[in-house]
Design a protein around this motif. Structure first.
Motif, PDB file in Angstrom:
ATOM      1  N   TYR A 174       0.834  -1.184   0.000  1.00 52.98           N
ATOM      2  CA  TYR A 174       0.000   0.000   0.000  1.00 52.98           C
ATOM      3  C   TYR A 174       0.878   1.247   0.000  1.00 52.98           C
ATOM      4  O   TYR A 174       1.840   1.349   0.748  1.00 52.98           O
ATOM      5  N   VAL A 175       0.545   2.199  -0.860  1.00 46.98           N
ATOM      6  CA  VAL A 175       1.316   3.436  -0.972  1.00 46.98           C
ATOM      7  C   VAL A 175       0.462   4.564  -0.422  1.00 46.98           C
ATOM      8  O   VAL A 175      -0.692   4.740  -0.817  1.00 46.98           O
ATOM      9  N   PHE A 176       1.043   5.327   0.472  1.00 48.22           N
ATOM     10  CA  PHE A 176       0.330   6.471   1.019  1.00 48.22           C
ATOM     11  C   PHE A 176       0.218   7.557  -0.048  1.00 48.22           C
ATOM     12  O   PHE A 176       1.166   7.807  -0.785  1.00 48.22           O
ATOM     13  N   PRO A 177      -0.911   8.221  -0.136  1.00 45.91           N
ATOM     14  CA  PRO A 177      -1.062   9.263  -1.162  1.00 45.91           C
ATOM     15  C   PRO A 177      -0.175  10.479  -0.902  1.00 45.91           C
ATOM     16  O   PRO A 177       0.237  11.138  -1.836  1.00 45.91           O
ATOM     17  N   ASN A 178       0.110  10.761   0.338  1.00 45.07           N
ATOM     18  CA  ASN A 178       0.952  11.902   0.676  1.00 45.07           C
ATOM     19  C   ASN A 178       2.164  11.405   1.445  1.00 45.07           C
ATOM     20  O   ASN A 178       2.067  11.060   2.612  1.00 45.07           O
TER      21      ASN A 178
ATOM     22  N   PRO B  43       5.392  11.694   3.608  1.00 46.99           N
ATOM     23  CA  PRO B  43       5.820  12.726   4.559  1.00 46.99           C
ATOM     24  C   PRO B  43       7.121  13.378   4.103  1.00 46.99           C
ATOM     25  O   PRO B  43       8.016  12.726   3.565  1.00 46.99           O
ATOM     26  N   ASN B  44       7.192  14.674   4.297  1.00 46.87           N
ATOM     27  CA  ASN B  44       8.400  15.413   3.951  1.00 46.87           C
ATOM     28  C   ASN B  44       9.343  15.452   5.132  1.00 46.87           C
ATOM     29  O   ASN B  44       8.914  15.469   6.283  1.00 46.87           O
TER      30      ASN B  44
END
Length: 55
Positions: free
Chosen positions: A31-35, A37-38
């Motif tokens: 699963y890939v997070f849409p945002n 983290p920076n």
């Protein structure tokens, strides 16, 4: 007491964990997070002081 015989229950436990780890966990881990983290800057910026009166 038949419930102390681990033969069928241990097999069911091991089989269910193998199914879980082989089929379900790779789907969850892909699963890939849409945002994403920076990274935060390591340099701290100077904060402005509070200029409003307290009364």
């Amino acid at each position: 007491m038949p419930q102390l015989n681990p033969a069928p229950w241990f097999y069911i436990l091991v089989a269910s964990w193998l199914i879980l780890t082989a089929m379900v966990l790779p789907k969850i881990l892909n699963y890939v997070f849409p945002n994403e983290p920076n990274t935060q800057d390591t340099i701290k910026t100077k904060k402005d002081s509070w200029l409003w009166p307290w009364h």
